[in-house]
Design a protein around this motif. Structure first.
Motif, PDB file in Angstrom:
ATOM      1  N   ALA A  27     -38.040  38.744 -67.850  1.00 38.08           N
ATOM      2  CA  ALA A  27     -38.125  39.846 -68.811  1.00 38.08           C
ATOM      3  C   ALA A  27     -36.874  39.783 -69.684  1.00 38.08           C
ATOM      4  O   ALA A  27     -35.756  39.806 -69.176  1.00 38.08           O
ATOM      5  CB  ALA A  27     -38.202  41.177 -68.073  1.00 38.08           C
ATOM      6  N   VAL A  28     -37.069  39.669 -70.982  1.00 42.09           N
ATOM      7  CA  VAL A  28     -35.945  39.628 -71.918  1.00 42.09           C
ATOM      8  C   VAL A  28     -35.979  40.935 -72.706  1.00 42.09           C
ATOM      9  O   VAL A  28     -36.991  41.241 -73.335  1.00 42.09           O
ATOM     10  CB  VAL A  28     -36.083  38.434 -72.887  1.00 42.09           C
ATOM     11  N   PHE A  29     -34.911  41.685 -72.620  1.00 42.88           N
ATOM     12  CA  PHE A  29     -34.943  42.955 -73.350  1.00 42.88           C
ATOM     13  C   PHE A  29     -33.668  43.181 -74.131  1.00 42.88           C
ATOM     14  O   PHE A  29     -32.623  42.622 -73.821  1.00 42.88           O
ATOM     15  CB  PHE A  29     -35.246  44.131 -72.401  1.00 42.88           C
ATOM     16  N   GLY A  30     -33.781  43.981 -75.180  1.00 40.52           N
ATOM     17  CA  GLY A  30     -32.640  44.263 -76.038  1.00 40.52           C
ATOM     18  C   GLY A  30     -33.147  44.916 -77.308  1.00 40.52           C
ATOM     19  O   GLY A  30     -34.351  44.981 -77.539  1.00 40.52           O
ATOM     20  N   ARG A  31     -32.213  45.344 -78.145  1.00 42.66           N
ATOM     21  CA  ARG A  31     -32.591  45.999 -79.394  1.00 42.66           C
ATOM     22  C   ARG A  31     -33.377  45.064 -80.292  1.00 42.66           C
ATOM     23  O   ARG A  31     -33.353  43.852 -80.116  1.00 42.66           O
ATOM     24  CB  ARG A  31     -31.329  46.450 -80.151  1.00 42.66           C
ATOM     25  N   ARG A  32     -34.020  45.641 -81.298  1.00 41.71           N
ATOM     26  CA  ARG A  32     -34.741  44.819 -82.280  1.00 41.71           C
ATOM     27  C   ARG A  32     -33.769  43.900 -83.019  1.00 41.71           C
ATOM     28  O   ARG A  32     -32.627  44.268 -83.264  1.00 41.71           O
ATOM     29  CB  ARG A  32     -35.421  45.720 -83.328  1.00 41.71           C
TER      30      ARG A  32
END
Ligand SMILES: Nc1ncnc2c1ncn2[C@@H]1O[C@H](COP(=O)(O)OP(=O)(O)O)[C@@H](O)[C@H]1O
Ligand SMILES: [Mg+2]
Length: 96
Positions: A27-32
Motif C-alpha cells: 500500500a503506497v499512500f501520501g498526499r496528491r
C-alpha cells in the motif's frame, strides 16, 4: 517516461517486494501529486500486467463498473492465464 528522481528508500522497498518469493501486497499512500503513481509505474514498468485508476468523483457503482470493464478488457487481451505468467516471472497488478 521521465526519469525518476530520488525515492531511494521507496525503490528499495518496492524492489524487495518484487524479488520476494511470496505474493506481496503493497500500500503506497501520501498526499496528491507527491509521486505515488509515477513511482509505481517507473519501478514496475516491466512487470505491470494490469493497472486500474479509480474515477475521480464517481460513486461506488461507477467505480465498480469501471473496474469490471477494465478487467474484461484485460481478459480479452490475453491476461487470462495468470498462472502461466507467474510461473515465468513476477507480475504486478496496480490498483491506483
Ligand atoms: N521521483 C520523481 N521523479 C521525477 N518526477 C516525479 C517524481 N515524483 C513525481 N514526479 C512528477 O510529478 C508528477 C505527479 O506525480 P504523481 O505520480 O501523479 O503523483 P500522485 O500519484 O502521488 O498523485 C509525475 O507525473 C511526475 O512528472
Ligand atoms: Mg496517482
Amino acid at each position: 517516461m521521465e526519469l525518476l528522481i530520488g525515492r531511494i528508500a521507496e525503490k528499495k522497498i518496492l524492489s524487495e517486494a518484487l524479488a520476494s518469493s511470496s505474493l506481496e501486497l503493497l500500500a503506497v499512500f501520501g498526499r496528491r501529486r507527491v509521486g505515488k503513481t509515477f513511482l509505481i509505474r517507473s519501478v514496475f514498468r516491466k512487470q505491470l500486467i494490469f493497472e486500474l485508476s479509480g474515477v475521480h468523483d464517481a460513486n461506488a457503482s461507477e467505480q465498480l463498473l469501471n473496474f469490471s470493464k477494465a478487467i474484461a478488457d484485460a481478459l480479452g487481451s490475453g491476461l487470462t492465464p495468470a498462472a502461466p505468467i507467474l510461473k515465468k516471472r513476477k507480475a504486478v497488478i496496480f490498483l491506483d
